[in-house]
Design an enzyme around this catalytic site. Structure first.
Site, PDB file in Angstrom:
ATOM      1  N   GLN A  48       0.833  -1.200   0.000  1.00 49.69           N
ATOM      2  CA  GLN A  48       0.000   0.000   0.000  1.00 49.69           C
ATOM      3  C   GLN A  48       0.869   1.251   0.000  1.00 49.69           C
ATOM      4  OE1 GLN A  48      -3.072   0.794  -0.484  1.00 49.69           O
ATOM      5  NE2 GLN A  48      -4.075  -1.201  -0.376  1.00 49.69           N
ATOM      6  N   ARG A  76      16.510  -3.082   4.324  1.00 52.94           N
ATOM      7  CA  ARG A  76      15.413  -4.045   4.209  1.00 52.94           C
ATOM      8  C   ARG A  76      14.592  -3.787   2.951  1.00 52.94           C
ATOM      9  NH1 ARG A  76      13.222  -3.856  10.269  1.00 52.94           N
ATOM     10  NH2 ARG A  76      15.059  -4.713  11.280  1.00 52.94           N
ATOM     11  N   ASP A 108      -1.865  -2.455  11.171  1.00 55.12           N
ATOM     12  CA  ASP A 108      -2.590  -2.040  12.377  1.00 55.12           C
ATOM     13  C   ASP A 108      -1.802  -2.264  13.656  1.00 55.12           C
ATOM     14  OD1 ASP A 108      -4.857  -1.247  11.078  1.00 55.12           O
ATOM     15  OD2 ASP A 108      -5.827  -3.215  11.204  1.00 55.12           O
ATOM     16  N   LYS A 109      -1.216  -3.443  13.702  1.00 52.00           N
ATOM     17  CA  LYS A 109      -0.548  -3.881  14.920  1.00 52.00           C
ATOM     18  C   LYS A 109       0.562  -2.918  15.353  1.00 52.00           C
ATOM     19  CE  LYS A 109       0.042  -8.378  14.879  1.00 52.00           C
ATOM     20  NZ  LYS A 109       0.694  -9.656  14.570  1.00 52.00           N
ATOM     21  N   HIS A 132      -6.819   2.895   7.903  1.00 51.63           N
ATOM     22  CA  HIS A 132      -7.714   2.029   8.649  1.00 51.63           C
ATOM     23  C   HIS A 132      -7.865   2.670  10.028  1.00 51.63           C
ATOM     24  CE1 HIS A 132      -9.928  -1.366   9.840  1.00 51.63           C
ATOM     25  NE2 HIS A 132      -8.968  -2.161  10.254  1.00 51.63           N
ATOM     26  N   ASP A 217     -15.735  -2.933   8.519  1.00 51.00           N
ATOM     27  CA  ASP A 217     -14.584  -3.637   7.944  1.00 51.00           C
ATOM     28  C   ASP A 217     -14.272  -4.901   8.746  1.00 51.00           C
ATOM     29  OD1 ASP A 217     -12.313  -3.450   5.978  1.00 51.00           O
ATOM     30  OD2 ASP A 217     -11.162  -3.550   7.837  1.00 51.00           O
ATOM     31  N   GLU A 393     -16.457  -6.958  -1.575  1.00 55.19           N
ATOM     32  CA  GLU A 393     -15.076  -7.405  -1.394  1.00 55.19           C
ATOM     33  C   GLU A 393     -14.896  -8.922  -1.494  1.00 55.19           C
ATOM     34  OE1 GLU A 393     -12.591  -5.718   1.507  1.00 55.19           O
ATOM     35  OE2 GLU A 393     -13.254  -3.669   1.143  1.00 55.19           O
TER      36      GLU A 393
END
EC number: 1.1.1.86
Lengths: 490, 474
Positions: A48, A76, A108-109, A132, A217, A393
């Site tokens: 993304q 990386r 998210d985490k 999100h 979601d 979706e």
């Protein structure tokens, strides 16, 4: 931090849940002006992050990437992604203080850690953008009062976001402004300009709220999108083996079947998906789905209730704190299932055969889509949101299974979706145990073997009417109409 | 009954016609059972090729073998020759009387092996009442018929007809078609025709002549090749012009004193691998360039620095169409000045869209069409389809077209807005000979009819485009 949603009065909870509006093209006439000349710094350079950044830069905006110092030092993948594409890359300390807009495109985490790290470095009055709302809504992250907080969420994988932009189009995008953090009242203008920059305005933009986005979601991804497809894959495969169907055939019918049948769903909703079946098969699929809906409704309700009251996110965050013990264990278990281990056979299956021999799969998709939609709207989520997070979706997730089975699905979706998917799967498998005992290969694997393809007129009319009058079909027709207007003028 | 049992062979033949025209390197074999149609654009040499079989021209190199004894030819040239002879006779006439000239029946008696047959045929073709008329006094159509009768009644072993249907009315046309069909059972024929749709049913083989050379030879029964030849002839012979740009949505005017493209010290590298570096290149308005280089030398990469499709265009010093790259311009502001065709584009153009909309998408630089077009743009697209000979297929899906037709359409798409710069990245790649000719024919029409600078990438020396005078090798 406290669950933000739970701090709101019911009136406001309902108001926020009901937010969702399909925006008109004319609302984007200012293009990217609101972001012109501003410094946009993206945190994270995965699919993304990279692809949104490429689009924004090609739209004339100033984009650079900030990564953690270790990612830069160790060169990386994220560092390679950004530098090979000619972007400036720097540490938080180097770039965040210069940023007018910070785009948080990390998983998210990591949000709590990332936002805690960057917030003190952000300049007065800058904008923080999410894709999100979990961090804000479920974790209750408090953002500095002077910062504007927006969300811009393209409803497609990153690779699609780029591919559609290059074609001159875009992907459907959801935008929202966190009303508690809109000190200058510029949140909406920034979010719209961002959507234009990624090309999303050409494919259709939904104006939603952080809360509606998160609650719908989460519900969609863990029930119909991932949970139902995972559970259905395992049950259908085991049943076909039990019925003596060739394992290679069974594996292929499922792996590519979801994609094929949901393609029909994408074009013409549940109605069209069922219309692909013969009349007797359609009635059979309808009856099966009614049965499935009755059995599974309490499970869908439980998922929605746990999402609304925050139980789901609390339990998942406990697992985050416990080094993802559950998640990783379940992931390993999925890899060991019979379906996952059996490669698709080298057999020819025609497009129509996926429908004819996959009646139960059609019934499962229908039941899952309708249940998710019904449950979401009953919880106060507006139909537009519920449609996008269920029916719209499903084909996207089905495509991932076609690529590399459940492994690919679980690798593509977020950890949050994956966690919810396993919860659903573990509850749903035993729930459908008795139901599956009555299933034979005529509805999964072989297709109906009828000498007489006749059906009762009255019954067929009843079934067709029921299909066509479901509320997900009405909103679906409207939204697909918008999309078609924007997409192909063929 | 006459049958040709041998094969006529033209072997590496080069023939001069009065220094003004040359047929070059002709290799052609006409065997028993074949009837040929020879076609090509005006001035391509199709009449000359047919006339060679009747002994015309001076052979410079190579040989013709197997010609039968009696070869009859009907052509405007033969007709003109006959009239010229008659005039000469007239001039030589010292008597002070007005000469009527040779009559039709006298011509038949003088020139035909079978006069009786000539008279019968004269009846068939409606010349019965004109037998006593001086043939100079005949109308164009009538003298055409006389030439035909004269040739047919000569009992030829090989009959050559150069545009036999020209100047005939509809009824006569049908009559001649029917007669030739009957005749075809006994006499081998070579018919020169401009238009494929006049091709009689009995024709078995078609030869296409271009610029004095014998190009494709196709079997009539090969439907695909036939369709392609039809299109090629259309492009070569149509009077249609390259449609104008959209006057309602013009491309912004560029400062003509500035180069279209200016690359300074351009570099592309992936990791530690340098594709090229230190490249300086300026393209001025109205310059045509050819870019060449071996595979992997970075030709396409270089082009995509110009088009904005390469991410490293932001790390190079690039000036294009008035923009310094990376100064806040969008790629759509760049792309509006460029028409672009490549094999990669064709691969990427996999959206479900109609043929017409592919052309219209050129106005928006999009793959697929996502905006409602104007009536004017639709009309311009239809003009392009007419030029390509694809009008009737306008609503068919693009992905059902042949590979070569897709390429033609993408060229039309690239040109529809008359961009200042047209980039053709190996436009003939993957095409067979016929389709290559088609593409080159279209590009030449475009180059001749517009003020677009062409940037042409190719490493096939035979795929030349006229008018390119600048070269860059990587």
């Amino acid at each position: 931090m406290a669950n933000y949603f739970n701090t709101l009065p019911l009136r406001e909870q309902l108001e926020q849940l009901a937010k969702c509006r399909f925006m008109d093209m004319s609302e984007f006439s200012d293009g990217v002006d609101a972001l012109k000349g501003k410094k946009m710094v993206v945190i994270g350079c995965g699919a993304q992050g990279l692809n949104q950044g490429l689009n924004l830069r090609d739209s004339g905006l100033d984009v650079s990437y900030t990564l953690r110092a270790e990612a830069i030092e160790q060169k990386r993948q994220s560092w390679k992604n950004a530098t090979e594409n000619g972007f400036t890359v720097g540490t938080y300390e180097e770039l965040i203080p210069t940023a007018d807009v910070v785009l948080n495109l990390t998983p998210d985490k990591q949000h709590t850690a990332v936002v805690n790290a960057v917030m003190p470095l952000m300049k007065e009055g800058a904008c923080l953008s999410y894709s999100h709302g979990f961090n804000i809504v479920e974790e209750g992250m408090q953002i500095r009062d002077d910062l504007t907080v927006i969300m811009v969420a393209p409803k497609c994988p990153g690779s699609e976001v780029r591919a559609e932009y290059v074609r001159g189009f875009g992907v459907p995008t959801l935008i929202a402004v966190h009303e508690d953090n809109d000190p200058k009242g510029e949140g909406l203008a920034l979010a719209k300009a961002y959507a234009v920059g990624t090309g999303g305005h050409k494919a259709g933009v939904l104006m939603s709220s952080f809360i509606a986005e998160v609650k719908s979601d989460l519900m969609g991804e863990q029930t119909i999108l991932c949970g139902m497809l995972q559970t259905g894959s395992l049950l259908c495969y085991d049943k076909m083996i039990e019925e003596g169907i060739d394992a290679g055939y069974a594996s292929k019918l499922i792996q590519y079947g979801w994609e094929t049948i949901t393609e029909a769903l994408k074009y013409g909703g549940v109605t069209n998906m069922l219309d692909r079946l013969s009349n007797p098969a359609k009635i059979k699929a309808f009856d099966l789905s009614e049965e499935l809906k009755e059995i599974m409704r309490p499970l869908y309700n439980k998922h929605q209730d746990d999402i609304i009251d925050g139980t789901f996110s609390r339990v998942m965050m406990e697992d985050w704190a416990n080094d993802d013990k559950n998640l990783l264990g379940w992931r390993a278990e999925t890899a060991e299932t019979a379906f996952e281990k059996m490669p698709a056979g080298d057999v020819e299956i025609s497009e129509q055969e996926y429908f004819d021999n996959g009646i139960l799969m059609v019934a499962m998709v229908k039941a899952g889509v309708e249940l998710a939609f019904e449950t979401m709207t009953a919880a106060g989520i507006i139909a537009d949101s519920a449609y996008y997070e269920s029916l719209h979706e499903t084909p996207l997730i089905a495509n991932t299974i076609a690529r590399k089975k459940l492994y690919e699905m679980n690798a593509t979706i977020s950890d949050t979706a994956e966690y919810g998917c396993y919860l659903y799967n573990h509850a749903c498998l035993p729930l459908l145990g008795d139901f599956m005992k009555g299933i034979k290969s005529d509805v999964i694997g072989k297709g109906l073997s009828l000498d007489d393809m006749g059906v009762d007129n009255a019954r067929l009319i009843e079934v067709n009417t029921a299909l066509r009058s479901h509320p997900v079909e009405a909103i679906g027709a409207t939204l697909r109409g918008h999309m078609a207007d924007m997409k192909k003028i063929v | 009954m006459i049958t040709v049992s041998q094969t006529i062979t033209l072997n590496d033949l080069t023939v001069n016609f009065d220094e003004r025209f040359q047929l070059t390197n002709i290799n052609w074999e006409l065997t028993t059972g074949q009837h040929w149609m020879v076609t090509g654009a005006n001035g391509a040499g199709k009449s000359a090729l047919a006339a060679v079989l009747a002994g015309a021209g001076d052979i410079i190199a190579g040989a013709v073998s197997g010609l039968p004894n009696t070869v009859s030819i009907v052509s405007f040239e033969a007709q003109a020759e006959l009239i010229a002879e008659e005039l000469k006779k007239d001039d030589a006439d010292i008597l002070d009387v007005i000469a009527e000239g040779t009559t039709v029946s006298e011509v038949f008696e003088r020139d035909c092996a079978d006069t009786q047959l000539a008279l019968e045929l004269a009846d068939v073709f409606g010349l019965g009442s004109l037998l006593d008329r001086a043939f100079r006094k005949l109308s164009t159509g009538e003298s055409r018929k006389m030439m035909l009768v004269r040739a047919l009644a000569n009992k030829p072993d090989l009959l050559i007809l150069d545009e036999p249907f020209d100047g005939l009315d509809v009824e006569m046309h049908a009559q001649l078609q029917a007669y030739l069909k009957k005749l075809s059972q006994t006499v081998p024929m070579v018919i020169v025709l401009n238009r494929l749709d006049e091709c009689p049913d009995f024709i078995t083989d078609i030869a296409y002549v271009a610029e004095g050379e014998l190009g494709q030879q196709i079997k009539r029964s090969d439907e695909k090749a036939y369709a392609e030849l039809y299109q090629l002839l259309h492009l070569k012979t149509t009077d249609l012009e390259v449609p104008a740009a959209d006057p309602e949505n013009p491309i912004p005017t560029l400062d003509s004193a500035q180069p279209l493209v200016n690359l300074k010290n351009a570099t592309i590298k992936y990791g530690d691998t340098v594709i090229f570096e230190g490249l300086n290149w300026t393209i001025q308005p109205n310059e045509h360039w050819q870019l060449s280089g071996p595979n992997g030398s970075g030709k396409t990469g270089l082009l995509s620095l110009i088009t904005g499709d390469h991410p490293q265009c932001y790390t190079n010093d690039i000036f294009v169409f008035g923009f310094k790259r990376g100064s806040g311009e969008s790629i759509w502001q760049i792309k509006q000045f460029i028409g672009y065709v490549s094999t990669a584009l064709q691969w990427e153009y996999r959206v479900s869209v109609s043929i017409r909309n592919v052309v219209i998408s050129g106005f928006y630089d999009s793959i697929g069409l996502y905006t409602k077009c104007t009536d004017r743009q639709r009309q311009i697209a239809d003009e392009w389809l007419a030029l390509l000979g694809m009008s009737e297929r306008a609503d068919q899906p693009f992905n059902k077209l042949s590979y070569g037709d897709q390429r033609l359409l993408l060229i039309a798409r690239a040109m529809v807005k008359h961009p200042p710069l047209l980039i053709l990245d190996e436009p003939c790649l993957g095409l067979d000979d016929m389709n290559r000719q088609l593409v080159l024919a279209l590009i030449e029409r475009i180059c001749a009819g517009t003020e677009t600078s062409v940037l042409y990438v190719n490493h096939h020396p035979e795929d030349k485009i006229k008018g390119i005078e600048k070269y860059l090798a990587l």
